[in-house]
Design a protein around this motif. Structure first.
Motif, PDB file in Angstrom:
ATOM      1  N   HIS A  94       8.998 -19.948 -24.081  1.00  0.00           N
ATOM      2  CA  HIS A  94       9.890 -20.260 -25.192  1.00  0.00           C
ATOM      3  C   HIS A  94      11.334 -19.980 -24.839  1.00  0.00           C
ATOM      4  CE1 HIS A  94       6.853 -20.886 -28.409  1.00  0.00           C
ATOM      5  NE2 HIS A  94       6.099 -20.304 -27.495  1.00  0.00           N
ATOM      6  N   MET A 141      10.071 -14.290 -26.488  1.00  0.00           N
ATOM      7  CA  MET A 141       8.926 -13.826 -27.253  1.00  0.00           C
ATOM      8  C   MET A 141       8.399 -12.558 -26.605  1.00  0.00           C
ATOM      9  SD  MET A 141       8.127 -15.606 -29.890  1.00  0.00           S
ATOM     10  CE  MET A 141       8.338 -17.202 -30.663  1.00  0.00           C
ATOM     11  N   GLY A 143      -0.827 -10.636 -23.733  1.00  0.00           N
ATOM     12  CA  GLY A 143      -1.479 -11.937 -23.713  1.00  0.00           C
ATOM     13  C   GLY A 143      -2.777 -11.976 -22.941  1.00  0.00           C
ATOM     14  N   LEU A 144      -3.234 -10.821 -22.466  1.00  0.00           N
ATOM     15  CA  LEU A 144      -4.461 -10.818 -21.667  1.00  0.00           C
ATOM     16  C   LEU A 144      -5.694 -10.865 -22.549  1.00  0.00           C
ATOM     17  CD1 LEU A 144      -3.861  -8.323 -18.754  1.00  0.00           C
ATOM     18  CD2 LEU A 144      -3.459 -10.774 -18.888  1.00  0.00           C
ATOM     19  N   ASP A 145      -6.752 -11.391 -21.991  1.00  0.00           N
ATOM     20  CA  ASP A 145      -8.002 -11.447 -22.733  1.00  0.00           C
ATOM     21  C   ASP A 145      -8.936 -10.363 -22.213  1.00  0.00           C
ATOM     22  OD1 ASP A 145      -9.572 -12.366 -24.647  1.00  0.00           O
ATOM     23  OD2 ASP A 145     -10.057 -14.296 -23.729  1.00  0.00           O
ATOM     24  N   ARG A 175      -5.509 -25.467 -32.107  1.00  0.00           N
ATOM     25  CA  ARG A 175      -5.114 -24.826 -33.354  1.00  0.00           C
ATOM     26  C   ARG A 175      -4.302 -23.565 -33.102  1.00  0.00           C
ATOM     27  NH1 ARG A 175     -10.231 -26.926 -34.595  1.00  0.00           N
ATOM     28  NH2 ARG A 175     -10.882 -25.294 -33.189  1.00  0.00           N
ATOM     29  N   SER A 176      -4.247 -23.140 -31.853  1.00  0.00           N
ATOM     30  CA  SER A 176      -3.469 -21.935 -31.559  1.00  0.00           C
ATOM     31  C   SER A 176      -3.015 -22.002 -30.112  1.00  0.00           C
ATOM     32  CB  SER A 176      -4.327 -20.681 -31.773  1.00  0.00           C
ATOM     33  OG  SER A 176      -5.228 -20.555 -30.703  1.00  0.00           O
ATOM     34  N   PRO A 177      -1.976 -21.241 -29.792  1.00  0.00           N
ATOM     35  CA  PRO A 177      -1.489 -21.230 -28.414  1.00  0.00           C
ATOM     36  C   PRO A 177      -2.578 -20.790 -27.437  1.00  0.00           C
ATOM     37  CG  PRO A 177       0.026 -20.062 -29.860  1.00  0.00           C
ATOM     38  CD  PRO A 177      -1.175 -20.380 -30.669  1.00  0.00           C
ATOM     39  N   ARG A 178      -3.493 -19.931 -27.946  1.00  0.00           N
ATOM     40  CA  ARG A 178      -4.545 -19.454 -27.064  1.00  0.00           C
ATOM     41  C   ARG A 178      -5.456 -20.594 -26.625  1.00  0.00           C
ATOM     42  NH1 ARG A 178      -7.256 -13.608 -27.262  1.00  0.00           N
ATOM     43  NH2 ARG A 178      -5.348 -13.244 -26.153  1.00  0.00           N
ATOM     44  N   TYR A 233       1.293 -24.308 -30.545  1.00  0.00           N
ATOM     45  CA  TYR A 233       1.917 -23.398 -31.508  1.00  0.00           C
ATOM     46  C   TYR A 233       2.136 -24.082 -32.847  1.00  0.00           C
ATOM     47  CZ  TYR A 233       4.816 -19.572 -33.110  1.00  0.00           C
ATOM     48  OH  TYR A 233       5.307 -18.506 -33.811  1.00  0.00           O
TER      49      TYR A 233
END
Lengths: 300, 354, 521, 410
Positions: C101, C105, C119-121, C87-90, C69
């Motif tokens: 957290h 969140m 948060g699903l892909d 570079r990202s939480p993903r 993050y």
């Protein structure tokens, strides 16, 4: 009142509903994602001009509608870029779009022959569906479909979850790996597409012409309808219809012989606005908007 | 607090606005080229026409006068956290109220004061239902102000055509009586002492916002209603206040247009001297960052574009619409806080290339 | 229970899953010192590794960096030996690193399942909510995290929301789970349940990073512990090789007294008195009952309880922010039921709120303005509604000085750029300088350093000596026990019992906090 | 928090940007100064004319565009140069007039529209040596000002009679009028149309022996720009059995005609009835030439042209000129000017050049389908109006229009 009058008023309402509702639904997508675009009026105006030019250049109404949508998308992209990655003010850029459209469209019309006016040949206007009791624009069912489709999109798809998450809690969405600004940009472009379509409808379907004041405040009415709907596209459809109905009814009733002895036309003309206010005031409960509406998202 | 570096930092909003102005003019220049006009000649006319003579300055201020007021209406609401776009309708009501006072045939010394007060009250009356609908029924002010603007529009048409009509001149209302007219500052320019009323209002609002407990409350609620509630500030009272003050200022704007904008001193049918002043005020308020002093400069800038835009039509023959295009581009540029940084980066990169 | 997840990789216990070397992080312009300074840290498969430290020690920052993050300023991070740069939480998630957290969140307007879907892909136009709900049900059963997948998050209690946060990351079958103070919103028994879950996950081969500042929890769940102080590690050790005293010393430097001695203050006058009062928002709870709370002048009443059990609503009722649903609120022998916050303030009720940034100050206003946020309308700060800047400045200066707030400029500095601790100092100053008869203090020392906490406590005792009544709401049982003359415990909107502060039994309090009905000795 | 960090960095840069910026402002200002020579340009040989418009501006296909048509013809035939000056707001009228007068470069300043009257009164007094002309205003009385008024009531009476007779002929019992904002000029249109309808009814009964009771549907829409109002009002009137709709709202005619077109399409037809009556310009070419029955032409172009011509010829005189049926300033559209206006429409983008032939054919067919006696009757009324035997009322203010409404009821 005769039956033909009821049909007539119904058709007027449906046709008046289209541009307001399409623009409002676009704005609904955008506001769901947390962007507030006050520049709808401007996008409608750009869409009207682009639609007319596209239809005439190609000789096809469909291409005209697509051109309107494309130009709308472009303006949506400008608005979205300013509001997301450039961290700009959504309100100010919306006002800028309105002014720009007002000037640019009039300017274009002035170099295209008669300044301030451009008509669209009947052959390249959107053909109407004859229903016996009247002619219906195909954009009416399309608008209904768009309303249902966007409702489905926002409430029943993964993408809708993302769009709404970005509007409600961008930080949470960001943590979940959603590219907040990209989703917002996409929503702004989608809103532009629908507002552009609404604009093109004005010029190549409803009126068959572009004038520099063709929108006549419909973009702002659409904004009000969005607030009315509480970001539910189906309610936006209803709101658009209610407004369209009373707007049409007011104009219609004002032509009746004898009505002027009872009530001056100016008061009849106020009807759609008064009724909309009354409906909104009478609705139970306050509408709820995304928590992050209008707030640029910056990662801490 | 007053070191030179902080002095120059305080100028940043101004330079930012000027930078946006330059960007707008440059893009406008390209649009002019695309439409086959000579941008240099056009801008020369724009410049000379807006600030080239005493007369043009007077016209510039005459254009700025009502915009300052309608912008204040919007700005004070923004300061209070509300989105009041109802200045347009309140302005119509103010103008008509000011005109209708002449029916009373008051003695000269009171006439103009009564007219102004009547206009302010009319503006307040027109914004009161907006506040009440919000407080009582939770109706968002965006809806109600848009609707009330339209209702005001038709109500004004009714009054012009049926109640306040000049019996000899059906295209307009009765005129404001001679004694209620605001003095013209120059014999031939349309600038009147209304400018000073506007500037005094700016001072009053500035003082109100930053030097009184009322302003403290308005700003506090605008920034954070929860904390304000916690601090014992009544939010409902601020909503009412903000709309009433805004309505009064917008009404005043209407009065100043009919009382101090020669040669009419009456409301024309179709409201051609009033339409859009309320909406332009929103743009002015935004350029002025909702600050009274900023608004004065922004209104001067807008007024200058309007004044110079008239002259642009003469020699270079650039149509008036282009002025609106430039206004739009400037406002878009102003929306981008990063502009300054982008600008700096671009310059850095150019310098690096040398 | 050794069922492996459907897709989870087979891991050997003891493998280093995640490793950080020389990790540094600075926020230039905000903090002069590095917030993390050359930190080494690792977590292994099958272990619970606790990060222990005071507020502000940098625990959260580590977790944020490890999960992708925040970006680190310096140092390197390896996942199973491979150098990574998130570079990202993903990207973190893709490498099996997930973080829960501390602040929730969640999207309050969404249901539990919808929150997990965020948060699903999944494909754009799919809508797998039914599957998600089913899978939540399975996870709920497996780990005992009781929550209804169809419930709207804003209707859930804080503890339940915390479970949703954990479910959210469990959904991704992470190998490393970072939990930032996950127990802060849980009851002791809920916390114990969570520890069972964490243990089970560790036994599954996952690596768990558990962040806490509570000693009890460290010993309840950890395999190893790393102590952190001001961004620097104070060393890592096996939990078996250390003890509570040593850790406490390393973490806080000193231990807190159980009960601060103070002279008797004999007042009979009731400062705050609620009569069968049901705060608004609690009236719909099952078996809600009126709260009758009496605090005398010169008394500190501690209100213990896990957050979300009605403390907020109670505070709103006794400060006038929200009128109570039923019953009465009396302040200093005056019935204040249904009065406005302003009338409460004028009656002498000071309020140090929990959500200080949200309601305690107006972030966009300047320091001086915030110092007089409740007093601007009174003399000498304004006269005939005109503000008097001279008076406001000198008053603000005094407060800032007395409370050691770090403030660049009274009229130039907007409060939003101040740290939480400095904001709290300003609020404490603003609320106490008039020596108000009633002080409602919610988590007053959260975010302060040890010295400031000490000052604050002394301040409360001094005010008490002068006859002020204090309602001290805190989750920190240590604080409550140190300061309170009497301690009340709140659970699900009810006062479970009241005991004297001196010699209060921690176990009974804990029992009440979890809803038990044992009587005081 | 990163944001704040950025801000600190940017603050350090700001000072530099500021300094650089002020330099640039100075540069731009200098450029402006250098860019031009003397401000006033030279006048062309035959003369230079300023045309000051009111806020409606161009694009209405009627009033304002007719003003332009006049000036365009003057450019072509008289070799003058014309500068168009649009007004953005009524606040612009006086300054625009003053700027034009003060520049001294114009041989004539023409104001189009009665809203400019007060500004004209002031400027004409201020600049006694400047020649002015104004359209639609007749009450100012300045020696350097040519005031051109129109008898719209008379022209409206003629098309009113035509409407009533044609409606009756095709079996309709209503005619309609869609008006714009309620202003005195529009009262004149309404008054004349009412008079004409009653005259037509009487004439129809006289000619055919059948009683005719064609009634009037009318509405003020309150707008000269929202086309939807024109369309909706027309649809309402068509539903109530109107056979002819008179457009008295400029651009709203687009909507009126669109409604008629769609109404006909639903019946599988293209040609009227129902018909529209055009206004100001000859709008007969719209609607493929067979849905606009006729137009009440208010020859603003004549007024503008003749004012310019008088200046070029040196015969300019102040005073009032009334244009009406007697001198062709007001007329019903006829064949002679159809081609002219088709070109006007082509230039304006309203129609394509290739449509020209079809339009003329359709138009001729439409008119021929109507019995000759109706055209003769219309001509008769026109003659009576011209020689004064038919007195058409003129409702300039609310009170008189009320009387006229009572006398010539719906």
């Amino acid at each position: 009142m005769e039956l033909t009058h009821l049909w007539g008023i119904l058709f007027i309402s449906l046709h008046a509903m289209v541009p307001i509702t399409l623009a409002a639904i676009g704005e609904t997508i955008e506001e769901s994602a947390g962007l507030f675009n006050i520049g709808l009026e401007g996008i409608l105006l750009f869409g009207a001009l682009a639609g007319a030019l596209g239809a005439q250049a190609s000789g096809s109404a469909l291409v005209g509608l697509l051109t309107g949508m494309g130009v709308g998308a472009l303006i949506g992209l400008v608005f979205g870029t300013i509001s997301t990655s450039l961290r700009g003010s959504q309100l100010i850029s919306g006002v800028g779009i309105n002014l720009l459209a007002l000037g640019f469209v009039a300017l274009m019309l002035s170099v295209m022959g008669a300044p301030g006016f451009h008509s669209v040949a009947r052959e390249v206007q959107v053909p109407l569906i004859p229903l016996g009791v009247g002619n219906l624009s195909p954009l009416v069912p399309i608008t209904v479909a768009v309303a249902i489709g966007v409702w489905w999109l926002l409430r029943r798809t993964q993408l809708g979850i993302w769009i709404r998450a970005v509007g409600e809690n961008p930080a949470a969405a960001d943590v979940a790996g959603i590219r907040v600004n990209r989703v917002r940009l996409g929503a702004a472009v989608a809103a532009g597409v629908l507002a552009g379509l609404a604009g093109a409808y004005l010029s190549i379907d409803w009126f068959g012409a572009v004038t520099k004041e063709i929108t006549a405040g419909r973009g702002f009415i659409a904004l009000a309808i969005v607030v009315f709907s509480g970001l539910n596209p189906l309610l936006a459809l209803l709101g658009g219809f209610i407004f369209g109905f009373f707007d049409g009814l007011a104009t219609w009733v004002a032509t009746y012989p004898g009505i002027k002895d009872i009530i001056p036309w100016q008061f009849v003309a106020m009807m759609p606005y008064v009724v909309t206010l009354a409906v909104v005031a009478g609705m139970i409960g306050r509408v709820r908007f995304p928590s992050a509406l209008g707030v640029p998202y910056l990662r801490e | 607090m007053s070191s030179p570096s902080s002095w120059i930092r305080n100028l940043t909003p101004i330079t930012e606005s000027l930078l946006a102005g330059v960007v707008g003019l440059v893009i406008g220049a390209f649009i002019m080229l695309a439409f086959g006009y000579n941008p240099l000649a056009a801008y020369r006319s724009l410049f000379v026409g807006s600030v080239g003579s005493v007369y043009s300055w007077a016209e510039l201020f005459a254009n700025a006068t009502p915009l300052i007021l309608t912008a204040l209406t919007f700005a004070i609401a923004m300061r209070g956290g509300l989105f009041n776009i109802g200045a347009e309708g309140q302005l119509y009501m103010g103008a008509l109220a000011a005109v209708s006072v002449s029916l009373l045939h008051l003695p000269a010394p009171f006439n103009w004061i009564v007219a102004i007060l009547a206009a302010m009250v009319a503006g307040m009356i027109w914004s009161l239902p907006v506040a009440l609908l919000k407080l009582g029924r939770g109706v968002h002010e965006v809806i109600s102000t848009i609707m009330f603007n339209w209702i005001a529009h038709f109500f004004a048409f009714y009054l012009i055509a049926n109640v306040l009509t000049d019996p000899q001149r059906g295209e307009r209302t009765i005129a404001v009586s001679e004694s209620a007219r605001l003095t013209r500052v120059f014999p031939d320019a349309t600038l009147s002492s209304g400018l000073f009323i506007s500037l005094v209002t700016v001072g009053v609002i500035f003082f109100l916002l930053w030097r009184t407990s009322t302003g403290f409350e308005i700003r506090s609620v605008g920034y954070n209603p929860h904390a304000s509630h916690y601090a014992g500030i009544s939010i409902r009272k601020q909503v009412l206040r903000v709309f009433l003050i805004g309505g009064a200022i917008a009404g005043l704007a209407g009065a100043i247009v009919v009382m101090g904008r020669p040669p009419y001193y009456a409301v024309l049918s179709g409201l051609p001297q009033l339409v859009n002043l309320g909406f332009d005020g929103i743009g002015v308020a935004m350029i002025g960052r909702n600050h009274p002093i900023g608004i004065v400069f922004a209104a001067i800038f807008f007024g200058g574009l309007m004044t110079g835009g008239r002259i642009m039509q003469f020699d270079p023959g650039v149509p008036f619409e282009l002025v609106r295009v430039i206004q739009g581009v400037i406002i878009l540029a102003l929306a981008i806080p990063e502009l300054r940084r982008l600008f700096f980066l671009a310059r850095e990169r150019l310098a690096g290339r040398k | 229970m050794k069922t492996r997840s459907d897709s989870g990789p087979v891991l050997d216990k003891g493998d280093v899953l995640l490793e950080a070397r020389g990790l540094s992080k600075g926020f230039p312009g905000v903090w002069e010192h590095l917030i993390l300074d050359q930190l080494d840290f690792d977590v292994r498969s099958g272990e619970v590794h606790t990060l222990l430290g005071e507020n502000g020690a940098g625990k959260t920052v580590i977790a944020n960096i490890l999960s992708g993050y925040y970006e680190k300023t310096e140092g390197e991070i390896r996942v199973k030996g491979k150098l990574v740069h998130f570079r990202s939480p993903r990207e973190g998630l893709a490498h099996g690193i997930a973080m829960v957290h501390q602040e929730l969140m969640l999207v309050p307007a969404f249901t539990v399942a919808e929150n997990i879907m965020v948060g699903l892909d999944a494909p754009l136009f799919s809508y797998g909510i039914a599957g998600v709900e089913k899978r939540i049900q399975r996870l709920v059963e497996r780990y005992g995290l009781q929550v209804d997948p169809k419930a709207r998050v804003e209707d859930l209690s804080a503890g339940q929301q915390q479970r949703v946060e954990i479910l959210k990351v469990l959904f991704h079958e992470p190998e490393v789970l970072l939990l930032d103070e996950p127990t802060s919103l849980l009851t002791p028994s809920e916390a114990d349940q969570l520890f069972v879950v964490l243990r089970a996950m560790a036994d599954d081969g996952k690596g768990i990073v558990f962040i806490s500042h509570k000693m009890r929890e460290v010993f309840a769940v950890s395999d190893r512990v790393t102590v952190l102080k001001l961004g620097k590690t104070q060393g890592t050790c096996q939990i078996a090789e250390t003890n509570e005293d040593e850790l406490t010393r390393r973490t806080f430097g000193e231990t807190v007294p159980d009960y601060m001695e103070r002279p008797e203050v004999a007042h009979e006058e009731l400062a705050l008195n609620t009569i069968e009062m049901v705060p608004s928002g609690l009236e719909k709870k099952p078996n809600s009952q009126g709260i009758s709370l009496k605090i005398r002048c010169g008394e500190i009443m501690g209100l213990a309880g896990v957050s979300g059990n009605g403390q907020t609503e109670l505070i709103e009722a006794v400060t006038g922010l929200v009128p109570p649903a039923s019953g009465e609120v009396w302040i200093l022998n005056a019935d204040m039921t249904g009065r406005t916050p302003k009338e409460f303030i004028e009656r002498g009720v000071a309020h140090i709120p929990e959500r200080r940034r949200e309601i305690g100050i107006v972030e966009q206003m300047h320091v001086a303005e915030n110092v007089v946020l409740k007093d601007y309308r009174k003399t000498p700060f304004s006269k005939n509604t005109v503000l008097r800047h001279q008076q406001i400045s000198s008053h603000a200066e005094k407060i800032v000085e007395k409370f050691n707030a770090l403030v660049p400029d009274l009229w130039q500095t907007e409060c939003r750029i101040l740290s939480g601790g400095n904001i709290q100092r300003l609020i404490l100053g603003r609320e106490t300088w008039r020596k108000p008869p009633v002080i409602i203090a919610s988590h007053p020392t959260e975010g302060l350093d040890a010295k400031a906490i000490r000052h604050t406590w002394e301040l409360f005792l001094a005010l008490r000596a002068e006859g002020s009544a204090v309602l001290l709401v805190s989750e920190d049982l240590d604080e409550i026990m140190s300061l309170s003359d009497r301690i009340a415990v709140m659970f699900e909107g009810k006062i479970m019992g009241i005991v004297d502060g001196k010699g209060a039994d921690r176990e009974i309090l804990g029992h009440w906090m979890a809803g038990g009905t044992a009587s005081a000795a | 928090m990163l944001v704040f960090g950025d801000d600190v960095v940017s603050k350090m840069r700001r000072n530099e940007v500021n300094k650089w910026f002020f330099r640039m402002v100075g540069l731009v200002a200098t450029l402006f100064m250098l860019a031009g020579g003397p401000f006033m340009a030279s006048a062309s040989a035959a003369g230079k004319i300023a045309l000051v418009l009111d806020v409606g501006g161009r694009g209405d296909l009627s009033f304002n565009d007719m003003g332009f048509k006049g000036s365009d013809e003057a450019v072509a035939n008289l070799g003058v140069e014309v500068v168009e000056i649009q007004s953005n707001s009524a606040a612009d009228y006086l300054p625009n007039m003053q700027n034009a007068a003060r520049s001294g470069q114009f041989d004539l300043i023409v104001a189009v529209g009665f809203l400019i009257a007060d500004a004209m009164a002031e400027v004409a007094g201020q600049f006694p040596d400047q020649k002015f002309a104004i359209i639609d205003v007749t009450w100012l009385g300045k020696p350097n000002l040519m005031e051109i008024g129109y008898e719209e009531n008379k022209g409206s009476a003629i098309v009113g009679a035509l409407s009533a007779m044609v409606a009756a002929h095709y079996g309709y019992d209503k005619i309609g009028a869609v008006l714009g904002i309620e202003i005195p000029v529009l009262y004149k249109f309404e008054a004349g149309y009412r008079y004409g309808m009653h005259w037509g009814n009487a004439k129809y009964a006289e000619e055919t022996g059948k009683a005719s009771d064609v009634g009037l549907l009318w509405t003020y829409t309150g707008t000269f720009s929202d086309i939807a109002k024109g369309k909706a009002a027309t649809e309402a009137m068509l539903a109530q059995g109107a056979g002819v709709i008179y457009n008295v709202a400029g651009p709203l005619g687009i909507g009126d005609l669109e409604a008629i077109t769609e109404h006909l399409e639903a019946k599988g037809k293209s040609a009227g009835p129902p018909f529209m009556i055009g206004v100001d310009a000859n709008q007969d070419y719209l609607g493929d030439g067979h849905r606009v029955l006729a137009s009440m032409m208010k020859r603003v172009d004549f007024g503008v042209y003749s004012a310019i011509e008088s200046v070029v010829n040196g015969t300019f005189e102040g005073g009032v000129q009334i244009l009406g049926p007697h001198n062709g300033g007001i007329a019903m559209s006829g064949e002679q000017d159809l081609a002219d206006f088709i070109q006007f429409g082509v230039n304006g983008g309203a129609i394509g050049a290739s449509d020209r032939q079809a339009i003329i054919q359709n138009w001729t067919g439409m008119r021929e389908d109507i019995p000759a006696w109706i055209w003769e009757a219309v001509a008769e009324l026109q003659a009576q109006i011209s020689d004064g035997t038919a007195e058409v009322p003129c409702g300039w203010c609310p009170d008189t229009i009320k009387e006229i409404r009572a006398k010539y009821p719906d």
